[in-house]
Each structure stands twice: as structure tokens, then as C-alpha cells.
Design a protein around this motif. Sequence first.
Motif, short mmCIF file in Angstrom:
data_model
loop_
_atom_site.label_atom_id
_atom_site.label_comp_id
_atom_site.label_asym_id
_atom_site.label_seq_id
_atom_site.Cartn_x
_atom_site.Cartn_y
_atom_site.Cartn_z
N THR A 1 0.84 -1.20 0.00
CA THR A 1 0.00 0.00 0.00
C THR A 1 0.87 1.25 0.00
OG1 THR A 1 -1.62 -1.26 1.30
CG2 THR A 1 -1.99 1.11 1.11
N ILE B 1 -7.78 1.00 -0.20
CA ILE B 1 -7.81 0.77 1.25
C ILE B 1 -8.39 1.97 1.99
CG2 ILE B 1 -6.39 0.36 3.29
CD1 ILE B 1 -6.71 -2.08 1.50
N SER B 2 -8.07 3.17 1.53
CA SER B 2 -8.60 4.38 2.17
C SER B 2 -10.13 4.40 2.08
CB SER B 2 -8.02 5.63 1.52
OG SER B 2 -6.62 5.71 1.73
N GLU C 1 -11.52 1.93 4.56
CA GLU C 1 -11.43 2.45 5.92
C GLU C 1 -12.48 3.52 6.15
OE1 GLU C 1 -9.11 1.83 8.64
OE2 GLU C 1 -9.05 -0.04 7.50
N GLU C 2 -12.66 4.42 5.17
CA GLU C 2 -13.65 5.49 5.31
C GLU C 2 -15.05 4.93 5.50
OE1 GLU C 2 -13.16 7.80 1.81
OE2 GLU C 2 -11.18 8.60 2.40
N GLY D 1 -15.80 2.07 6.86
CA GLY D 1 -15.90 1.23 8.05
C GLY D 1 -15.98 -0.26 7.76
N LYS E 1 -13.60 -2.62 7.95
CA LYS E 1 -12.97 -3.46 8.98
C LYS E 1 -13.87 -3.60 10.20
CE LYS E 1 -8.54 -3.13 9.89
NZ LYS E 1 -7.24 -2.62 10.45
N ASP E 2 -14.44 -2.48 10.65
CA ASP E 2 -15.34 -2.53 11.80
C ASP E 2 -16.54 -3.41 11.50
OD1 ASP E 2 -13.69 -0.86 13.20
OD2 ASP E 2 -14.83 0.96 12.77
#
Length: 265
Positions: free
Chosen positions: A226, A236-237, A240-241, A243, A245-246
Motif C-alpha cells: 500500500t 484501502i482508504s 477504511e472510510e 468502516g 474493517k469494523d
Amino acid sequence: MNITFIGAGNMAEAIVAGIIGNEVVTAEEVCVTDISEARLEHFEFGYGIRTSMNNAEAVANADVVVLSVKPQIFPAVWPEIESALKPEALVISIMAGIPSATIAHGQPIRVVRVMPNTPALIGRGAAGIAAGELATEFDLEIACTLLGAVGTAVVVTEEEIDAVTALSGSGPAYVFYLLESMLEAADQMGLKPGISRNLALATVIGAAELMLESGEGAAELRAKVTSKGGTTHAAISTLEERGVKDSVVAALLAAQARSKELANG
């Protein structure tokens, strides 16, 4: 070692194929029961094993009895099986959501619980194995040998079985969901289905094998590919933005909670 499988479903077939193909036992030592004559004929002619539609007769001389029926069927079939068990017989359950104590219900029955997953069908399964109250180390070795014939087998506590269910038992569905999403994006980007399927599958398999062989952690390997400002960083960004993974963590915790609910009735 005479082994009787109660239930002739796909997981039972995967284990039968593995233990016979890897010469853990001979075909003559294996028996499978089911209510479907077609499935029994499939096992008999495909693997050369003994079959029966009478559970009590099939377990009478069994050293190991593998409960491979659906959990909801267990209450109906267990009484006749229990009454016919040899006192020294080991019971291995691959039924989800039924604790070893429920199977033994106060009787001196040695039970080992197993949570396998569907890649066992191609010899690449992952199974968690847990000893019931009376099960011995040798019982665990037997279960590990049987499940090791169709993939990876690890010993856990019965309290950890719900987590195993959420991680590896349901795990193939998460990977299929990821692949489903990747292929949908590939279609929107204009790639031909055959090409995108081959690339997506090779990517998932290759990434898993790279992590296995390198011994490195997932976060470390992700960081290596990355580069800031690059294409992977953009992807990936976005994850992440939004959510992702959560959401994945929450999904596995929900699966674990549901497994506990099923175990508690």
C-alpha cells in the motif's frame, strides 16, 4: 478401528473420502447410515464401505461414532443410538450448536466436538476440535487424525468453539462475499467474466499462501503493498472510510453470539 457415521451428508462424505484416501482406516472399517437409499448407494459404490438404514445396528460394534446429522434431527435419532453404544465408544459430533454436555446428558459418554468447514470437501478444511468433560487426550488425537485427513485441525476448548464457528466455520462465506464484490466491480470496470474470475481466485489464493509461507502478519503484508498515493492506497482508504474493517469484526462477533444462542437452545 470401526467408525460409524450417522448421516450421509457432504461433510460426512468429505471425511470418509479423506480417511480412506489417506489410509487412516480401511473401507471395511467404515459404515455410514442415512434414510436416503440413494445416498447410501453412492457411499457404498463410491468408497466400498458398509452402509445401513438402522442406526442402532450400525453403532453396536463401532469404536467411534460420528454424529453428522443436522442439529434439529439429533433429538429424534439420539435415543436409539445412545442405547446401542458400546460403553467404550467415542462420540465425535460435527453438529453445530449442540454442547457435549447435551449429548452426554449425565451419562459416562466420551464426546469430542468438531467444527469443520466446507473446504474439507476438497481436502483444504479448517476444523476446531474440543474435548467434552470425559474425553481423553487419546480421543482428541483420534479426532485430529480424522479431521487432519481433510485439512487443518486444531485443538481448542469447548468455550472457544463458538469463536471457531464464527471465524472458520462460517469463514468461507466471508471469502465468497469478498469475491462476489470483487467480481461485481470487475464487471462494472468492463472485464470479461472468465478473466475476472481467474484473476480474482488467483489473487485470493496467492495472498493466503503468501501470508502462510512468509509467516508475516496481515497488517504488515498489507502495508508492504500500500504505497501512499497509489492505487492500493486509494482502495484501502475507501474501505477504511466506509468502516469495512469494523463491519467485518462486528459480523464475526454476531456469528459468535448466534452460535452461543443456538448452544443455549
